[in-house]
Design a protein around this motif. Structure first.
Motif, mmCIF file in Angstrom:
data_model
loop_
_atom_site.group_PDB
_atom_site.id
_atom_site.type_symbol
_atom_site.label_atom_id
_atom_site.label_comp_id
_atom_site.label_asym_id
_atom_site.label_seq_id
_atom_site.Cartn_x
_atom_site.Cartn_y
_atom_site.Cartn_z
ATOM 1 N N ALA A 1 0.832 -1.207 0.000
ATOM 2 C CA ALA A 1 0.000 0.000 0.000
ATOM 3 C C ALA A 1 0.867 1.257 0.000
ATOM 4 O O ALA A 1 1.953 1.280 0.577
ATOM 5 C CB ALA A 1 -0.906 0.007 1.220
ATOM 6 N N PRO A 2 0.384 2.324 -0.645
ATOM 7 C CA PRO A 2 1.106 3.591 -0.549
ATOM 8 C C PRO A 2 0.927 4.168 0.859
ATOM 9 O O PRO A 2 -0.079 3.915 1.519
ATOM 10 C CB PRO A 2 0.420 4.470 -1.602
ATOM 11 N N VAL A 3 1.921 4.902 1.313
ATOM 12 C CA VAL A 3 1.860 5.503 2.644
ATOM 13 C C VAL A 3 2.466 6.900 2.579
ATOM 14 O O VAL A 3 3.436 7.143 1.861
ATOM 15 C CB VAL A 3 2.564 4.611 3.698
ATOM 16 N N GLU A 4 1.845 7.816 3.285
ATOM 17 C CA GLU A 4 2.387 9.170 3.405
ATOM 18 C C GLU A 4 3.089 9.251 4.749
ATOM 19 O O GLU A 4 2.533 8.877 5.775
ATOM 20 C CB GLU A 4 1.244 10.181 3.333
ATOM 21 N N LEU A 5 4.334 9.716 4.735
ATOM 22 C CA LEU A 5 5.101 9.740 5.974
ATOM 23 C C LEU A 5 5.862 11.046 6.107
ATOM 24 O O LEU A 5 6.026 11.788 5.136
ATOM 25 C CB LEU A 5 6.073 8.547 6.004
ATOM 26 N N HIS A 6 6.296 11.313 7.314
ATOM 27 C CA HIS A 6 7.108 12.490 7.611
ATOM 28 C C HIS A 6 8.531 12.022 7.875
ATOM 29 O O HIS A 6 8.731 10.999 8.523
ATOM 30 C CB HIS A 6 6.582 13.197 8.868
ATOM 31 N N TYR A 7 9.518 12.778 7.404
ATOM 32 C CA TYR A 7 10.919 12.438 7.649
ATOM 33 C C TYR A 7 11.652 13.646 8.215
ATOM 34 O O TYR A 7 11.290 14.790 7.958
ATOM 35 C CB TYR A 7 11.610 11.937 6.370
ATOM 36 N N SER A 8 12.669 13.371 9.011
ATOM 37 C CA SER A 8 13.464 14.428 9.632
ATOM 38 C C SER A 8 14.296 15.129 8.558
ATOM 39 O O SER A 8 15.063 14.472 7.857
ATOM 40 C CB SER A 8 14.388 13.834 10.692
ATOM 41 N N PRO A 9 14.167 16.442 8.438
ATOM 42 C CA PRO A 9 14.942 17.138 7.406
ATOM 43 C C PRO A 9 16.446 17.071 7.654
ATOM 44 O O PRO A 9 17.227 17.052 6.707
ATOM 45 C CB PRO A 9 14.431 18.583 7.478
ATOM 46 N N GLY A 10 16.866 16.982 8.888
ATOM 47 C CA GLY A 10 18.282 16.896 9.212
ATOM 48 C C GLY A 10 18.847 15.502 9.094
ATOM 49 O O GLY A 10 20.049 15.309 8.927
ATOM 50 N N GLU A 11 17.979 14.495 9.200
ATOM 51 C CA GLU A 11 18.398 13.096 9.137
ATOM 52 C C GLU A 11 17.274 12.287 8.484
ATOM 53 O O GLU A 11 16.448 11.685 9.171
ATOM 54 C CB GLU A 11 18.683 12.583 10.554
ATOM 55 N N PRO A 12 17.197 12.292 7.155
ATOM 56 C CA PRO A 12 16.072 11.686 6.443
ATOM 57 C C PRO A 12 15.838 10.208 6.737
ATOM 58 O O PRO A 12 14.768 9.685 6.439
ATOM 59 C CB PRO A 12 16.422 11.889 4.969
ATOM 60 N N SER A 13 16.810 9.515 7.320
ATOM 61 C CA SER A 13 16.598 8.104 7.659
ATOM 62 C C SER A 13 15.638 7.943 8.836
ATOM 63 O O SER A 13 15.168 6.836 9.097
ATOM 64 C CB SER A 13 17.929 7.428 7.974
ATOM 65 N N ILE A 14 15.322 9.023 9.531
ATOM 66 C CA ILE A 14 14.361 8.985 10.643
ATOM 67 C C ILE A 14 13.020 9.449 10.101
ATOM 68 O O ILE A 14 12.894 10.561 9.581
ATOM 69 C CB ILE A 14 14.821 9.882 11.805
ATOM 70 N N ALA A 15 12.022 8.579 10.201
ATOM 71 C CA ALA A 15 10.701 8.881 9.653
ATOM 72 C C ALA A 15 9.626 8.270 10.539
ATOM 73 O O ALA A 15 9.911 7.432 11.393
ATOM 74 C CB ALA A 15 10.593 8.326 8.235
ATOM 75 N N CYS A 16 8.396 8.701 10.314
ATOM 76 C CA CYS A 16 7.263 8.115 11.035
ATOM 77 C C CYS A 16 6.007 8.232 10.185
ATOM 78 O O CYS A 16 5.898 9.112 9.332
ATOM 79 C CB CYS A 16 7.063 8.767 12.396
#
Length: 175
Positions: A102-117
């Motif tokens: 499924a597609p998912v919309e998520l937020h990522y840390s601008p300073g460290e894009p590997s961190i998301a939720c």
């Protein structure tokens, strides 16, 4: 006295680690609401059963991928709050909402894009409790260290003011 000092320092460090860890989760939960949004895809979704001697809990496990710029990332953070539950239906609800593919919309840390939720802005009571416990431990450790330091200073002053014969030297009086 050295044992008390070392114990106080150990409690101070442990409390600091708890306060830092819990505080970081609270900060990320709040800050993540304002992070950039990107579309991704759910790679896998399942419920993990966690057993201990006294209880069973269920943890939804959602793995997703996304691209920021030219970099490709995978992450597993649903929310920065704990999503473990004692109710298998609640855990299965996450699996139903985020099925594999499924597609998912998520937020990522601008300073460290590997961190998301996926579900941003959520902080759990456990995060507040860990932070508070860390702060309380640090406060008790700091007050204990201060007390140990003061008693050590008083003992050294007493030793310096005593004469070699075991009596204190006479005090000068000004009249």
């Amino acid at each position: 006295m050295m044992k008390r000092l070392l114990l106080g320092l150990a409690l101070l460090v442990a409390g600091g680690a708890l306060a830092f860890g819990g505080g970081r989760m609270l900060y990320r939960a709040k800050a993540s609401e304002h992070w950039p949004v990107v579309k991704g895809a759910v790679l896998s979704s399942s419920v993990e059963t966690l057993r201990s001697r006294r209880s069973v809990s269920f943890r939804p496990h959602v793995r997703y991928s996304y691209t920021v710029g030219a970099e490709h990332y995978t992450a597993e953070t649903i929310a920065f709050a704990a999503v473990d539950t004692g109710n298998p239906q609640e855990a299965n609800e996450y699996v139903r909402r985020f099925p594999a593919g499924a597609p998912v919309e998520l937020h990522y840390s601008p300073g460290e894009p590997s961190i998301a939720c996926i579900e941003c802005g959520l902080a759990g009571m456990a995060d507040y409790a860990v932070t508070a416990a860390g702060v309380v431990m640090m406060w008790f450790a700091a007050s204990g260290l201060l007390s140990v330091s003061r008693s050590g200073l008083r003992a050294r002053r007493r030793q310096r003011t005593q004469a070699p014969g075991g009596t204190a030297p006479p005090r000068e009086t000004h009249g």
